[in-house]
Design a protein around this motif. Structure first.
Motif, mmCIF file in Angstrom:
data_model
loop_
_atom_site.group_PDB
_atom_site.id
_atom_site.type_symbol
_atom_site.label_atom_id
_atom_site.label_comp_id
_atom_site.label_asym_id
_atom_site.label_seq_id
_atom_site.Cartn_x
_atom_site.Cartn_y
_atom_site.Cartn_z
ATOM 1 N N SER A 1 56.139 10.015 43.351
ATOM 2 C CA SER A 1 56.310 9.262 42.106
ATOM 3 C C SER A 1 57.791 8.918 41.963
ATOM 4 O O SER A 1 58.641 9.804 41.862
ATOM 5 N N ASN B 1 60.273 6.325 39.755
ATOM 6 C CA ASN B 1 60.371 5.375 38.626
ATOM 7 C C ASN B 1 58.999 5.006 38.084
ATOM 8 O O ASN B 1 58.676 3.831 37.899
ATOM 9 N N THR B 2 58.181 6.032 37.859
ATOM 10 C CA THR B 2 56.822 5.922 37.286
ATOM 11 C C THR B 2 55.823 5.233 38.215
ATOM 12 O O THR B 2 54.685 4.998 37.841
ATOM 13 N N LYS B 3 56.235 4.895 39.431
ATOM 14 C CA LYS B 3 55.316 4.270 40.390
ATOM 15 C C LYS B 3 54.992 5.247 41.516
ATOM 16 O O LYS B 3 55.841 6.048 41.917
ATOM 17 N N GLU B 4 53.771 5.167 42.007
ATOM 18 C CA GLU B 4 53.377 5.994 43.153
ATOM 19 C C GLU B 4 53.652 5.197 44.428
ATOM 20 O O GLU B 4 52.916 4.272 44.769
#
Length: 236
Positions: A156, A158-161
């Motif tokens: 994860s 910056n809030t992205k997978e």
């Protein structure tokens, strides 16, 4: 003439150097395969993707001719045997593991790992092509997903997978079912349900004994005394 030969010599040296550099991944910044490309993802899943002409089953000799000399080499245990792991890339982002019992230069590659020094591919791009899978979790918040020969590792950021590493591993050979031997069963001879005997000679020629009331072909014409046994004596 001397000037021409000198110029040719310089050109040949420059060409040789540039070719060697092109095939030396020892200190290069290795790129992650394009994980938004459906064709590439399906090749990775099937285990037949070629990373700069090298894939699963490629021998160490062929790997060296395409990738150049490795940065590091170490002995590892793979499939319960001692084998070799070869590392390439500026940030050690490319690793290939060989297997087998033949000489090290002829051992084929069974596992390839590729790391992304700067992760940029969203896991959703993989799901859109290969489908949703339940994630397994490792320490540090790392997740991984298995698709056939392909394992995708994510973090994860910056809030992205985002995908930071992929692994392509040789799948175990499928067991081939042995053909089942067919046994030919010979059916028992069909029981005679009807017969006709014109006289006792016919009975003895067919049965070799007197005829009983339970035998096919029995009739009162053959059993004069009516005791259920006809033609009690062999005709002369």
């Amino acid at each position: 003439m001397k000037k021409l030969l000198a110029a040719l010599s310089v050109t040949m040296i420059a060409t040789s150097f540039s070719t060697a550099e092109a095939y030396s991944f020892k200190s290069k910044d290795m790129a992650m395969p394009k994980l938004t490309d459906a064709k590439i993802l399906n090749q990775l899943k099937a285990g037949n993707y070629k990373y700069y002409k090298v894939g699963l089953g490629t021998t160490k000799i062929a790997m060296t001719s395409n990738w150049g000399a490795e940065k590091y080499k170490k002995t590892v245990t793979f499939n319960n045997r001692k084998n070799f792991e070869y590392t390439y890339g500026k940030y050690n982002e490319l690793i290939a593991t060989t297997y087998g019992t033949m000489s090290s230069s002829h051992r084929p590659i069974a596992l390839i790992k590729i790391k992304d020094a700067t992760p940029k591919y969203d896991m959703n791009a993989v799901r859109n092509v290969l489908g949703a899978k339940k994630a397994s979790t490792l320490s540090g918040g790392v997740k991984y997903y298995s698709y056939g020969a392909l394992t995708v590792y994510t973090k994860s950021i910056n809030t992205k997978e985002l995908v930071y590493q992929i692994q392509m591993k040789q799948l175990p050979a499928k067991a081939v079912a042995k053909p089942v031997a067919r046994t030919t069963v010979t059916p028992p001879p069909a029981r005679i349900t009807s017969a006709y005997y014109g006289n006792c000679r016919d009975v003895w020629n067919a049965l070799g004994r007197p005829i009983r009331s339970s035998d096919a072909g029995y009739s009162r014409d053959l059993d004069r005394d009516g005791d259920g046994i006809g033609c009690e004596s062999r005709p002369r």
